[in-house]
Design a protein around this motif. Structure first.
Motif, PDB file in Angstrom:
ATOM      1  N   ILE A 201       0.874  -1.173   0.000  1.00  0.00           N
ATOM      2  CA  ILE A 201       0.000   0.000   0.000  1.00  0.00           C
ATOM      3  C   ILE A 201       0.907   1.217   0.000  1.00  0.00           C
ATOM      4  O   ILE A 201       1.636   1.463   0.974  1.00  0.00           O
ATOM      5  N   GLY A 202       0.873   1.963  -1.094  1.00  0.00           N
ATOM      6  CA  GLY A 202       1.805   3.067  -1.244  1.00  0.00           C
ATOM      7  C   GLY A 202       3.227   2.538  -1.337  1.00  0.00           C
ATOM      8  O   GLY A 202       3.520   1.630  -2.111  1.00  0.00           O
ATOM      9  N   ALA A 203       4.099   3.089  -0.523  1.00  0.00           N
ATOM     10  CA  ALA A 203       5.498   2.651  -0.521  1.00  0.00           C
ATOM     11  C   ALA A 203       5.783   1.627   0.563  1.00  0.00           C
ATOM     12  O   ALA A 203       6.927   1.210   0.733  1.00  0.00           O
ATOM     13  N   LEU A 204       4.732   1.186   1.278  1.00  0.00           N
ATOM     14  CA  LEU A 204       4.930   0.303   2.433  1.00  0.00           C
ATOM     15  C   LEU A 204       4.419  -1.108   2.129  1.00  0.00           C
ATOM     16  O   LEU A 204       3.365  -1.292   1.516  1.00  0.00           O
ATOM     17  N   TYR A 205       5.178  -2.104   2.582  1.00  0.00           N
ATOM     18  CA  TYR A 205       4.812  -3.508   2.425  1.00  0.00           C
ATOM     19  C   TYR A 205       4.284  -4.035   3.762  1.00  0.00           C
ATOM     20  O   TYR A 205       4.880  -3.776   4.812  1.00  0.00           O
ATOM     21  N   TYR A 206       3.161  -4.753   3.693  1.00  0.00           N
ATOM     22  CA  TYR A 206       2.530  -5.314   4.889  1.00  0.00           C
ATOM     23  C   TYR A 206       2.621  -6.833   4.822  1.00  0.00           C
ATOM     24  O   TYR A 206       2.168  -7.439   3.845  1.00  0.00           O
ATOM     25  N   LEU A 207       3.200  -7.433   5.827  1.00  0.00           N
ATOM     26  CA  LEU A 207       3.297  -8.889   5.931  1.00  0.00           C
ATOM     27  C   LEU A 207       2.386  -9.364   7.056  1.00  0.00           C
ATOM     28  O   LEU A 207       2.663  -9.131   8.239  1.00  0.00           O
ATOM     29  N   PHE A 208       1.262  -9.991   6.687  1.00  0.00           N
ATOM     30  CA  PHE A 208       0.364 -10.596   7.673  1.00  0.00           C
ATOM     31  C   PHE A 208       0.833 -12.021   7.941  1.00  0.00           C
ATOM     32  O   PHE A 208       1.233 -12.738   7.027  1.00  0.00           O
ATOM     33  N   TYR A 209       0.762 -12.440   9.180  1.00  0.00           N
ATOM     34  CA  TYR A 209       1.209 -13.779   9.535  1.00  0.00           C
ATOM     35  C   TYR A 209       0.466 -14.254  10.784  1.00  0.00           C
ATOM     36  O   TYR A 209      -0.139 -13.455  11.512  1.00  0.00           O
ATOM     37  N   SER A 210       0.505 -15.574  11.013  1.00  0.00           N
ATOM     38  CA  SER A 210      -0.098 -16.157  12.199  1.00  0.00           C
ATOM     39  C   SER A 210       1.000 -16.687  13.113  1.00  0.00           C
ATOM     40  O   SER A 210       2.085 -17.051  12.650  1.00  0.00           O
ATOM     41  N   ALA A 211       0.700 -16.755  14.400  1.00  0.00           N
ATOM     42  CA  ALA A 211       1.684 -17.219  15.366  1.00  0.00           C
ATOM     43  C   ALA A 211       1.029 -18.123  16.403  1.00  0.00           C
ATOM     44  O   ALA A 211      -0.186 -18.058  16.620  1.00  0.00           O
ATOM     45  N   ASN A 212       1.865 -18.932  17.049  1.00  0.00           N
ATOM     46  CA  ASN A 212       1.486 -20.028  17.950  1.00  0.00           C
ATOM     47  C   ASN A 212       1.146 -21.270  17.117  1.00  0.00           C
ATOM     48  O   ASN A 212       0.826 -21.178  15.930  1.00  0.00           O
TER      49      ASN A 212
END
Length: 311
Positions: A201-212
């Motif tokens: 989004i724009g100049a920013l990268y978003y990394l969604f992830y799950s944990a546990n």
């Protein structure tokens, strides 16, 4: 008394049978939704022989298809068909997925499949890997995010070759491993971060992830941001953004971000089957809100997906 017990038993069986026949909930773990020409295509972990597919035009009525999108034997793998992801490049559709704890890429001329490989093989990486996600940046380069099973489940990224046949580099760059308190609530010796999804989004990268561990009731979703596809990644300070605290469902996680026809951002995910049972995991969606560069889940937007008659 005996007649009463017989009657009671018959009533209980009838109620149980009715519940089973009216339960239309979709049971796909690690779900993903691909959107094209007004149709939503839903895939996920749910068959020992490949990957089921459902379609919808409104995110409410879902039609299961009798044919698998990918069938064992048409592409790499004999077991453990997990976590598919679909994307389109030019006029061809591609599926990255896990089988035999390796990653493979198959293709098709339709999002319904059949997805196949001309040469049956996994991508060229050593060790064990799961949970692929392919991201195409604005410069046309493709990146394969994936989880390596080494001292825990750790998220890495590698470049893909331009023809999408294999990775261009086998070493990869580590993105995220479980370090925050919410990411390992059981203090496990094998910490887990997995299920990566990346968007720009724009100049920013978003990394969604799950944990546990996915069997943990605290399985949840957070995200991190970076100035480039390879990092460095900075965790959102208010993680997790999706968890049992705001879905009211145990094991809420491992999904994918998609945009609906109206431009609304959603996250498709799975939860435990119930408060007492993990399998078979149930498929749901939640709305996401982006405000001042920060993602949150829209309260009250959690909804399970249900299927209709098979095609």
């Amino acid at each position: 008394m005996k007649n009463f017990l017989y009657t009671l038993a018959f009533c209980l069986l009838s109620i149980m049978s009715l519940a089973q026949t009216t339960d239309r909930g979709i049971r796909l773990a690690d779900p993903t939704i691909f959107v094209e020409n007004g149709t939503y295509y839903l895939y996920g972990t749910g068959s020992a022989n490949g990957f089921p597919v459902y379609t919808s035009t409104d995110l409410v009525k879902w039609q299961p298809h009798t044919q698998l999108a990918l069938t064992k034997g048409d592409s790499y793998g004999t077991k453990g068909f997990w976590a598919p992801q679909i994307w389109k490049n030019k006029d061809r559709y591609f599926m990255a997925y896990t089988a035999d704890e390796h990653i493979a890429i198959a293709s098709s001329d339709s999002p319904l499949g059949p997805f196949k490989q001309a040469t049956i093989r996994p991508v060229s990486m050593g060790g064990r890997q799961i949970d692929p996600f392919v991201f195409k940046d604005q410069d046309g380069r493709f990146y394969l995010y994936h989880v390596r099973l080494q001292n825990g489940n750790r998220i890495f990224v590698s470049h893909l070759k331009d023809d999408l046949s294999d990775v261009a580099d086998t070493s990869g760059v580590e993105c995220i491993s479980a370090k925050a308190t919410w990411e390992n609530t059981a203090n496990a010796q094998w910490p887990v971060t997995e299920g990566p999804t990346v968007t720009r989004i724009g100049a920013l990268y978003y990394l969604f992830y799950s944990a546990n561990d996915f069997r943990n009731i605290d399985y949840a979703v957070g995200y991190a941001t970076a100035p480039s596809p390879t990092g460095p990644w900075t965790r959102f300070t208010a993680n997790p953004i999706i968890s049992r605290s705001n879905t009211d469902r145990n094991g809420s996680g491992h999904g994918d971000v998609f945009t609906d026809k109206q431009g609304q951002l959603w996250y498709v995910l799975h939860t435990h089957s119930s408060n007492d049972q993990v399998e078979k995991r149930r498929t749901a969606i939640v709305k996401l809100r982006l405000n001042n560069g920060q993602f949150t889940m829209v309260p009250g937007s959690f909804r399970y997906l249900e299927s209709e008659a098979a095609k």
